[in-house]
Structure formats: structure tokens, C-alpha cells
Write a protein that holds these residues in place. Structure first.
Motif, mmCIF file in Angstrom:
data_model
loop_
_atom_site.group_PDB
_atom_site.id
_atom_site.type_symbol
_atom_site.label_atom_id
_atom_site.label_comp_id
_atom_site.label_asym_id
_atom_site.label_seq_id
_atom_site.Cartn_x
_atom_site.Cartn_y
_atom_site.Cartn_z
ATOM 1 N N VAL A 183 -15.587 1.494 -7.596
ATOM 2 C CA VAL A 183 -17.416 2.231 -7.231
ATOM 3 C C VAL A 183 -17.311 2.917 -8.466
ATOM 4 O O VAL A 183 -18.757 2.631 -8.641
ATOM 5 N N VAL A 204 1.065 -1.147 -0.146
ATOM 6 C CA VAL A 204 0.073 0.335 -0.426
ATOM 7 C C VAL A 204 1.027 1.184 0.310
ATOM 8 O O VAL A 204 1.648 1.670 0.891
ATOM 9 N N VAL A 263 1.365 6.162 6.082
ATOM 10 C CA VAL A 263 -0.104 6.748 5.049
ATOM 11 C C VAL A 263 0.232 6.395 6.285
ATOM 12 O O VAL A 263 -0.613 6.070 7.164
ATOM 13 N N SER A 264 -1.577 8.341 6.542
ATOM 14 C CA SER A 264 -2.274 7.383 7.452
ATOM 15 C C SER A 264 -3.550 7.453 6.875
ATOM 16 O O SER A 264 -4.236 6.691 5.957
ATOM 17 N N TRP A 265 -4.918 7.514 7.580
ATOM 18 C CA TRP A 265 -5.734 6.968 7.153
ATOM 19 C C TRP A 265 -6.469 7.724 6.591
ATOM 20 O O TRP A 265 -7.287 7.269 5.673
ATOM 21 N N TYR A 266 -5.835 8.687 5.572
ATOM 22 C CA TYR A 266 -6.892 9.645 4.972
ATOM 23 C C TYR A 266 -6.000 9.928 3.894
ATOM 24 O O TYR A 266 -6.472 10.527 2.616
ATOM 25 N N THR A 267 -4.973 9.509 4.211
ATOM 26 C CA THR A 267 -3.651 9.080 2.506
ATOM 27 C C THR A 267 -4.833 8.675 1.578
ATOM 28 O O THR A 267 -5.175 7.997 1.612
ATOM 29 N N ILE A 268 -4.517 9.580 0.325
ATOM 30 C CA ILE A 268 -4.801 8.953 -0.740
ATOM 31 C C ILE A 268 -4.071 7.986 -1.381
ATOM 32 O O ILE A 268 -3.219 8.619 -2.128
ATOM 33 N N THR A 269 -3.866 5.885 -1.532
ATOM 34 C CA THR A 269 -3.101 5.530 -1.908
ATOM 35 C C THR A 269 -3.675 4.672 -2.941
ATOM 36 O O THR A 269 -4.636 4.921 -3.647
ATOM 37 N N HIS A 298 -6.057 -7.727 0.292
ATOM 38 C CA HIS A 298 -5.544 -7.222 1.653
ATOM 39 C C HIS A 298 -6.878 -7.933 2.704
ATOM 40 O O HIS A 298 -7.722 -7.847 3.158
ATOM 41 N N VAL A 325 -5.029 2.085 -2.492
ATOM 42 C CA VAL A 325 -6.116 1.691 -2.083
ATOM 43 C C VAL A 325 -7.150 2.082 -3.226
ATOM 44 O O VAL A 325 -8.579 1.724 -3.360
ATOM 45 N N THR A 326 -7.061 3.400 -2.352
ATOM 46 C CA THR A 326 -8.912 4.225 -2.413
ATOM 47 C C THR A 326 -8.321 4.658 -4.072
ATOM 48 O O THR A 326 -9.822 4.571 -4.274
ATOM 49 N N VAL A 376 -8.952 -5.855 4.499
ATOM 50 C CA VAL A 376 -10.097 -5.255 3.854
ATOM 51 C C VAL A 376 -11.117 -6.674 3.465
ATOM 52 O O VAL A 376 -12.125 -6.411 3.960
ATOM 53 N N MET A 426 -10.294 1.369 -5.374
ATOM 54 C CA MET A 426 -11.715 0.837 -4.737
ATOM 55 C C MET A 426 -12.899 2.400 -5.251
ATOM 56 O O MET A 426 -13.656 1.880 -5.782
#
Lengths: 254, 190
Positions: A50, A23, A34-40, A126, A42-43, A129, A46
Motif C-alpha cells: 500500500v 503466517v 493468530v486471530s483476525w486482528y493480529t498484526i502479522t 496465499h 501479512v499485515t 488472498v 500488505m
């Protein structure tokens, strides 16, 4: 950093089949925190899942045709397939959970297939997830079971058709299997997707050696075909198990 | 929920540590799946994605598809009903046609019988008339024939008498008229 650590083991060949699962921030270096709001990545993947779901189910069905367009009929087939599965497996009174199950099914299905694109990132490989997905199902099923049936939900663990002497033992086994459910539910999906992708990367490493590269390329093709199947089957298995658990919650008697 | 996940994953990590022979803390070599510092990120974006999908599904997509399917079902049912009605109409029409055909046949037979009877009557009348005419003509003819026969007998006796007298005269006898008559009449009877 992974390269050096694995380099010696494989003697010349460069294998890092697990690097594809790292990630990393989409904007910046791999080492960045990598903090919880970082755009990675994964973002990104996902979001693509969507968008693909919205494209299929919202823009695809925009015509609302009595005679459906191609995209609309794909949406209708997925709708009908899932609806029938919920109705057949979990029962008629489980229909109100249909949007929830449809959400899970479509997310896993699209994430699995998007993960099969070359250079993509498989979000469902992962455990973080799949564990959230499985725990959400576990909590939903447990809460629904107690709300709908009260203490009668505990009848799920008390096998009244078994001889009285065996019932306490069976109750312990049932209890353990109940709590193992989210673990198996999440690891089955995550493990399958991860293993398939890792194996493909290992064969891709072999493809660098001229002598075995034709074999490696053919193998990758074959495994890719298998993974196409696994992606669909694992999404289906996750969903149908959700339906089975939901049925237990709604009708706990054996 | 996140702490539970981390706890469960922690146990798995311990097992993986044994398998891989590298502690996950040694950053990198471990499985990226067990890089706990990324869990909050993954879980956050997963929840965002699921919430968006759930709202899109439950608010827009699923009601729309359900509506389309119901509408289609309705259309199909209506069409089937209409088809059933038309089929019934066709059956009725066929029955009416058959009935008309049977009626016409009966009527035709009746007319034929009537005509036949009429012709028979005419024929009988004509036959009777002809019979009567024929019998009248027969009677007339018979009468004529008997007259002719009577005339012939008279002429024959007259000729016979004359011949007898002439023969007698030629032979030099004088004829006794009465005797000649009696003789001729006598022979004529025979």
C-alpha cells in the motif's frame, strides 16, 4: 516443527521450502495464535505494498508536471496501460470500473514484486488472498451482469449461434465454466507465485552441498529472473481476465 | 464470502492431503496456505489494504493523473494549432514575397521598355537632324564642287588660249583671236 517432519525424507539436506509462507505474528513467537486482528507478516507486507502504491501514485505525481518527472511517468505509464486494457478488452462502458481494476492490478503487481525481495513474504502466494480477490471479481461481475442486463444476462449461457439440439449441452458446459472461473482465477495466481518461491527455496537447500552449489546458485539466479517475469505476467493475466469477465457481464450476447 | 472461501479451500485441502500424505491438522508439515486459522487474519488485512488502495486511487491518484494527461493533451493540441497558424503565416508571407517579386519584375520590364522607347525616339530625332545636316552639307559641297569645276573649265580655256597664242606668236604667226577661241572651245568640248 516443520524441520523434524521433513528432515528424514531428504536425508541430511534440510528442506523446508514452505516455511516462507507461514503466517506468523510480527510481535511474538511462531506458535502464538493468530486471530483476525493480529498484526502479522501479512499485515506488514500488505502495508508495504500500500505504501509503495501511495509513494508512486500520490507522492510521485505531486508535481503534476506537463513534462513528467521519472516517478510520475511510471505512474502515467501504468495508468495508461491499464486504462487502455480496460477500454480495449471490456469496452468503453467499463471505464467506470477502471479504479476498481486499477486497484486489483496495482495490489497484485506490487505484492508480487515485493514478495520477490529476499526474506520477504509473498502475500499473493496465499490462496486465502487470491480467492478473496477472485471471488470479489466473480461477485462483481455476476451482480453487474444481472443489474445491467436483467435476465438477458442468462443469454451468456445460451449459445444462440449453435444448433438448437446442442444448446442445452453447451449451456451446462458454459454454466460449469462460469462457476469454475473464480477457482481457476485464484489458483492460477496463488499457485504460480507459490510454486516459484518454493522452487527457489528448494534450490537454496541444494546450495548447501558444495558439489552442486554452483549449479544451485546459477539455477536460483535463472529462476529468480523467470519469477520476475511471472510476477508481472500473473498480475497482468489476473487483470485482463477480470476485464474479459467484465465484458461478459456488460455485453452477455455471444 | 469468507465461509465460501473456506469451503473451496477445504476441498483443495483434501486434495493436498492426498498429495502430501500428511493431514493438515498435524500442524506444521501441511501447506501454510491451508492453515485455516490464519485465513480470517489474511482476509481482514487484505480487505483493509484493498479499501485503502481503492480510496487512494479513486479519490487522489487517478483523477490527478487524468487531469495531468488531459492538460498535456490540451497543451499539445494548442501548440499544434499555433504551429499550424505560424506555418500558414509563413506560407502567406512567402506568397506575398513572390507577388512583390513578380510585380517588381513587371515594373522593371515596363521601365526598361519605356526607357528604350525614349532613347529610340531621341536617337531617331538625332539621326533625322544629322541626316538633314548631312544632306545640307552635301548640297553645299556639290554646289562648291560645281562652281570649282566651272571655274576650272574657264581657267583651262583661258590657259589654252593664252598657250595657243603664245605658241603661234613664237612660230611667227599673228593669232586670229576668234579662230583660236573657236578652236579651244571646240577641243574643250571633246
Amino acid at each position: 516443527m516443520a524441520t523434524e517432519a521433513h528432515g528424514e525424507e531428504t536425508g541430511g539436506l534440510v528442506f523446508h521450502p514452505l516455511d516462507q509462507f507461514i503466517v506468523k505474528p510480527l510481535f511474538g513467537e511462531i506458535g502464538d495464535p493468530v486471530s483476525w486482528y493480529t498484526i502479522t507478516n501479512v499485515t506488514l507486507w500488505m502495508a508495504l505494498a500500500v505504501l509503495a502504491i501511495i509513494a508512486l501514485f500520490v507522492f510521485g505525481t505531486r508535481g503534476r508536471g506537463i513534462v513528467p518527472s521519472r516517478t510520475q511517468s511510471i505512474g502515467e505509464i501504468l495508468y495508461g496501460f491499464t486504462y487502455k486494457m480496460v477500454e480495449d478488452v471490456a469496452g468503453k462502458d467499463a471505464i467506470k470500473f477502471f479504479p476498481y481494476i486499477m486497484t486489483l492490478f496495482m495490489f497484485i503487481l506490487f505484492a508480487n514484486y515485493l514478495g520477490l525481495l529476499p526474506m520477504s513474504f509473498a502475500t499473493t502466494s496465499h490462496i486465502a488472498v487470491t480467492a478473496v480477490l477472485a471471488l470479489a471479481v466473480f461477485l462483481t461481475v455476476t451482480i453487474v451482469g444481472f443489474v445491467k442486463n436483467g435476465t438477458k444476462f442468462l443469454g451468456l449461457f445460451w449459445v444462440s449461434s449453435a444448433p438448437l439440439a446442442l444448446r442445452p449441452i453447451l449451456a451446462i458446459i458454459e454454466l460449469i465454466s462460469y462457476f469454475v472461473r473464480p477457482v481457476s482465477h485464484s489458483i492460477r495466481l496463488g499457485g504460480n507465485i507459490m510454486a516459484g518461491h518454493a522452487v527457489m527455496k528448494v534450490f537454496a537447500g541444494f546450495a548447501a552441498v558444495a558439489a552442486i552449489s554452483p549449479f544451485a546458485v546459477v539455477s536460483i539466479t535463472a529462476i529468480y529472473g523467470l519469477e520476475m517475469l511471472v510476477a508481472g505476467v500473473q498480475a497482468y493475466v489476473f487483470t485482463i481476465l477480470t476485464c474479459v469477465y467484465l465484458k461478459d457481464a456488460l455485453h452477455p450476447s455471444h | 464470502m469468507a465461509t465460501e472461501t473456506e469451503h473451496a479451500a477445504g476441498e483443495a485441502a483434501a486434495a493436498a492431503e492426498v498429495a502430501l500424505g500428511t493431514p493438515p491438522e498435524a500442524a506444521g508439515p501441511g501447506m501454510p496456505q491451508l492453515a485455516f486459522e490464519t485465513f480470517s487474519n489474511q482476509i481482514f488485512w487484505l480487505v483493509v489494504a484493498l479499501v485503502i488502495i481503492y480510496f487512494v486511487m479513486s479519490r487522489i491518484a487517478l483523477p490527478r493523473i487524468a487531469g495531468v494527461l488531459a492538460e498535456r493533451q490540451g497543451t499539445i493540441t494548442n501548440d499544434l494549432a499555433a504551429a499550424e497558424e505560424l506555418k500558414q503565416k509563413a506560407v502567406d508571407a512567402e506568397e506575398a514575397y513572390k507577388k512583390a517579386l513578380a510585380d517588381a519584375r513587371t515594373e522593371a520590364q515596363k521601365i526598361a521598355a519605356e526607357t528604350k522607347a525614349e532613347i529610340q525616339a531621341d536617337l531617331d530625332a538625332a539621326k533625322a537632324k544629322a541626316d538633314a545636316e548631312i544632306s545640307a552639307k552635301t548640297a553645299e559641297s556639290e554646289k562648291a564642287i560645281s562652281e570649282i569645276r566651272a571655274g576650272a573649265v574657264d581657267s583651262a580655256s583661258a590657259v589654252a588660249k593664252d598657250t595657243v597664242e603664245a605658241i603661234l606668236a613664237a612660230m611667227g604667226f599673228s593669232a586670229d583671236k576668234a579662230a583660236v577661241d573657236a578652236a579651244v572651245a571646240d577641243r574643250m568640248k571633246g
